[in-house]
Write an enzyme that holds these catalytic residues in place. Sequence first.
Site, PDB file in Angstrom:
ATOM      1  N   GLY A  12       0.656  -1.191  -0.144  1.00  0.00           N
ATOM      2  CA  GLY A  12      -0.441   0.135   0.094  1.00  0.00           C
ATOM      3  C   GLY A  12       1.054   1.108  -0.277  1.00  0.00           C
ATOM      4  O   GLY A  12       0.640   1.691  -0.236  1.00  0.00           O
ATOM      5  N   ASN A  13       1.941   0.960   0.752  1.00  0.00           N
ATOM      6  CA  ASN A  13       2.879   2.583   0.783  1.00  0.00           C
ATOM      7  C   ASN A  13       3.355   2.616  -0.595  1.00  0.00           C
ATOM      8  O   ASN A  13       4.040   3.971  -1.354  1.00  0.00           O
ATOM      9  CB  ASN A  13       3.902   2.080   1.833  1.00  0.00           C
ATOM     10  CG  ASN A  13       5.250   1.215   1.262  1.00  0.00           C
ATOM     11  OD1 ASN A  13       4.545   0.173   0.773  1.00  0.00           O
ATOM     12  ND2 ASN A  13       6.002   1.324   1.966  1.00  0.00           N
ATOM     13  N   LYS A 129     -10.445 -10.281   6.325  1.00  0.00           N
ATOM     14  CA  LYS A 129      -9.435  -9.000   5.187  1.00  0.00           C
ATOM     15  C   LYS A 129      -9.469  -8.072   5.523  1.00  0.00           C
ATOM     16  O   LYS A 129     -10.629  -7.909   5.156  1.00  0.00           O
ATOM     17  CB  LYS A 129      -9.976  -9.412   4.248  1.00  0.00           C
ATOM     18  CG  LYS A 129      -8.643  -9.151   2.705  1.00  0.00           C
ATOM     19  CD  LYS A 129      -7.199  -9.173   2.663  1.00  0.00           C
ATOM     20  CE  LYS A 129      -7.092  -8.251   2.021  1.00  0.00           C
ATOM     21  NZ  LYS A 129      -5.738  -8.050   1.943  1.00  0.00           N
ATOM     22  N   LYS A 215      -4.118 -10.218  -1.409  1.00  0.00           N
ATOM     23  CA  LYS A 215      -3.526  -9.751  -2.439  1.00  0.00           C
ATOM     24  C   LYS A 215      -2.361 -10.913  -2.979  1.00  0.00           C
ATOM     25  O   LYS A 215      -1.476 -10.774  -4.030  1.00  0.00           O
ATOM     26  CB  LYS A 215      -3.265  -8.603  -2.715  1.00  0.00           C
ATOM     27  CG  LYS A 215      -1.766  -8.327  -3.773  1.00  0.00           C
ATOM     28  CD  LYS A 215      -0.284  -7.660  -3.211  1.00  0.00           C
ATOM     29  CE  LYS A 215      -0.812  -7.160  -1.458  1.00  0.00           C
ATOM     30  NZ  LYS A 215       0.779  -6.533  -1.274  1.00  0.00           N
ATOM     31  N   LYS A 277       1.497 -12.919   3.553  1.00  0.00           N
ATOM     32  CA  LYS A 277       3.323 -11.967   2.652  1.00  0.00           C
ATOM     33  C   LYS A 277       4.052 -13.893   2.703  1.00  0.00           C
ATOM     34  O   LYS A 277       4.919 -14.649   1.958  1.00  0.00           O
ATOM     35  CB  LYS A 277       4.011 -11.361   3.382  1.00  0.00           C
ATOM     36  CG  LYS A 277       3.306 -10.025   3.323  1.00  0.00           C
ATOM     37  CD  LYS A 277       4.050  -8.659   2.990  1.00  0.00           C
ATOM     38  CE  LYS A 277       3.238  -7.208   2.347  1.00  0.00           C
ATOM     39  NZ  LYS A 277       1.592  -7.191   3.139  1.00  0.00           N
TER      40      LYS A 277
END
Length: 321
Positions: A12-13, A129, A215, A277
């Site tokens: 997101g960053n 989520k 994602k 992740k």
Amino acid sequence: MVKRRIVIALGGNAILTADSSAQAQQRALADTAKHLVAFIRNGDDIVITHGNGPQVGNLLLQQLAADSPENPAMPLDTLVAMTEGSISYWLQTALINELNRQGLKKEVASVVTEVVVDWDDPAFAAPSKPIGPFLSEEEVRHQQKKSTEVFKEDAGRGWRKVVPSPKPVSIREITTIKQLLAAETVVITAGGGGIPVAEDPETKTLTGVEAVVDKDFASGLLSDLIAADVFVLLTGVSHVYINFNTPRQKQLGTVTTDEMNAYIAEGQFAAGSMLPKVEAAVAFVQSHPQSRAVITSLDNLGNIFTGSGTVIVNKKSSPNL
């Protein structure tokens, strides 16, 4: 020069700053494009995915605020499609502009992606989520008075709305993605985890699903299906840590899948934050033992081929990146 096939999952960053306007997100992506074009200049084939959690959550709030019989709010799968399209458009334009600025000739294409999920996935009974902005506990109580939405605390950063997050089963456009890669096109795909759809086994009819596919898992599946050499997951920190935010905090460099699975079993990684992740990275390397995954920050992206970041390998003797 070694040519590699690299999937880069933007965090997101790389897209969203404190200013959530379209102009600010486009500026952030223009900076991100500079990091990505360095791989293209090196001769690598890259596939780019991106998140959309804050964007789809903000769009959901806008839809609900304007909801009326004459202008009904769109369902969540459509909001995922809308944000996948807008962010991919911004990123595609940023890449084209940066390629032109550096005098590089390369085609860039975005693929609006449908990701198939299973109706029987247990995630539908346990929303997990996070989407949308971070809220205070008071704001959450106010929201819950008006709806049956579920909110959970997110890694000490505040409260966020949570929705079902089923695991991706397949990617409908994978043949097209492979064809674009064969033509040496830079591909932007599976944005926001892709649009969740379920398939009727008899009629093969696709139906949009009120959910968000993680994602990182969608990017891992994509990396698997195109046999990537490297799967890069970008986040807000340059390395993964164990015993995070304690006096025993330890930075992870090169680690094996066995070591990471042991850390997962210990509960070292926060669900909805670093855990997806790590799980996606481990699953990819286990499926492709000669490949590797890297978890790092956008600012550290240019250093991954010198061993910086958390590098996940099948065995410590695996070949260098």
